[in-house]
Design an enzyme around this catalytic site. Structure first.
Site, PDB file in Angstrom:
ATOM      1  CG  ASP A  87     -49.692 -30.414  53.642  1.00 21.45           C
ATOM      2  OD1 ASP A  87     -49.772 -30.475  52.404  1.00 21.45           O
ATOM      3  OD2 ASP A  87     -50.532 -29.794  54.343  1.00 21.45           O
ATOM      4  CG  HIS A 131     -53.655 -28.233  56.027  1.00 21.17           C
ATOM      5  ND1 HIS A 131     -53.167 -27.679  54.867  1.00 21.17           N
ATOM      6  CD2 HIS A 131     -54.521 -27.339  56.562  1.00 21.17           C
ATOM      7  CE1 HIS A 131     -53.724 -26.483  54.692  1.00 21.17           C
ATOM      8  NE2 HIS A 131     -54.542 -26.259  55.709  1.00 21.17           N
ATOM      9  CG  HIS A 145     -55.969 -34.171  54.496  1.00 26.89           C
ATOM     10  ND1 HIS A 145     -55.503 -33.974  55.775  1.00 26.89           N
ATOM     11  CD2 HIS A 145     -55.693 -33.036  53.800  1.00 26.89           C
ATOM     12  CE1 HIS A 145     -54.966 -32.755  55.853  1.00 26.89           C
ATOM     13  NE2 HIS A 145     -55.052 -32.179  54.672  1.00 26.89           N
ATOM     14  CG  ASP A 184     -49.909 -26.744  52.689  1.00 28.76           C
ATOM     15  OD1 ASP A 184     -48.888 -27.306  53.136  1.00 28.76           O
ATOM     16  OD2 ASP A 184     -51.014 -27.322  52.624  1.00 28.76           O
TER      17      ASP A 184
END
Length: 309
Positions: A162, A164, A125, A246
């Site tokens: 991931d 996200h 991120h 995740d």
């Protein structure tokens, strides 16, 4: 087949607030799984401290100084509402970067067939000028630039599964024709990026968004049709994985329903691709995964596939 595992006790000293999902117990749970006899052949190496200059491969110096300036002498400090630092956080990030770069050396020099970096804080991120989403510096982006500078790699593919979207990696390579960034992720979900039409200035951004409650069948279809197809067209010299776990059905921060076998399958597909196109060069970096059982079982399956070939 030699799979090298990088980790270090310093990664447990990046402390986050009580109740924060990105916590030291994530690595403790993974290392507990890796005590099983089946993982004995792993070549376990202590993560080296990275050269701080290499952070500048992906981030400007003013930003690096700003992050370092947030590091407290004691206690915790907030960078944003999701991202906190403690006295050892900068050192932990340096060792994560050092391990990723050492793993790149391994696969280019042939000292390992592949490698997994069990480090924290995560990185995907972190944008060019912004630390966010539990991430300080973009480890995968730095490793990609390191491969180009140190080993002359011309084209690198970063595959991010991931749950996200890796907005930071996309931001850093948006205008770069030499790095392919491919992501499967739930959408809509934090951080709000990753739509199909986000393709970068040179068509080297490949997003494959999934919907809440999608299963392994949806994930595998997106992975085959978009991610693997894009890599085939790109012919990278190195494949880096931003390996977040995740998207597992147990994870509390998202609503994708993958199981361990899905990560095993995706790992195998990328290994086949690396063997065919990239001189067998494959490096995997831990990103997210916040249910301890889901994370440790999925990462264990991923590492076991790396070991088995």
């Amino acid at each position: 087949m030699t799979t090298r595992l990088y980790s270090h006790d310093i990664f447990l000293e990046h402390i986050t607030p009580p109740g924060h999902p990105e916590r030291p117990d994530r690595l403790r749970a993974l290392h507990e799984v890796l005590k099983a006899d089946i993982f004995d052949p792993l070549d376990r190496i202590e993560a080296p401290r990275g050269d701080a200059m290499t952070i500048g491969y992906a981030h400007p110096q003013a930003f690096i100084r700003r992050v370092e300036g947030h590091i407290p002498e004691t206690g915790l400090a907030q960078i944003d509402e999701d991202t906190s630092v403690s006295p050892k956080s900068f050192e932990a990030a340096l060792h994560a970067i050092g391990a990723a770069n050492a793993a790149v050396d391994d696969v280019f020099l042939g000292t390992a067939d592949n490698a997994f970096v069990a480090a924290r804080p995560p990185g995907h991120h972190a944008e060019t000028n912004r630390a966010m989403g539990f991430c300080l510096f973009n480890t995968a982006a730095i490793a990609a630039r390191y491969a180009q500078r140190k080993h002359g790699a011309e084209r690198i593919a970063i595959v991010d599964w991931d749950v996200h979207h890796g907005n930071g990696t996309q931001d850093i390579f948006w205008a770069d024709h030499s790095v392919l960034y491919c992501s499967t992720h739930q959408m809509p979900l934090y951080p709000g990026t990753g739509a199909l039409e986000e393709t970068g200035e040179h068509g080297t951004i490949c997003n494959a968004p999934l919907r809440a409650h999608d299963t392994g069948d949806h994930f595998r279809e997106a992975f085959r049709d978009r991610v693997l197809a894009a890599i085939d067209d790109f012919h990278p010299d190195l494949i880096l994985i931003s390996a977040g776990f995740d998207a597992h059905h147990r994870d509390p921060l998202a609503e994708i329903n993958l199981v361990e076998d899905d990560f095993d399958w995706a790992t195998g597909k990328l290994m086949e691709t690396a063997d065919r196109l990239s001189g067998n060069r494959l490096v995997s970096l831990l990103e997210g995964g916040y249910d301890l059982q889901g994370l440790s079982a999925s990462a264990g399956a991923h590492i076991l596939r790396l070991m088995r070939g």
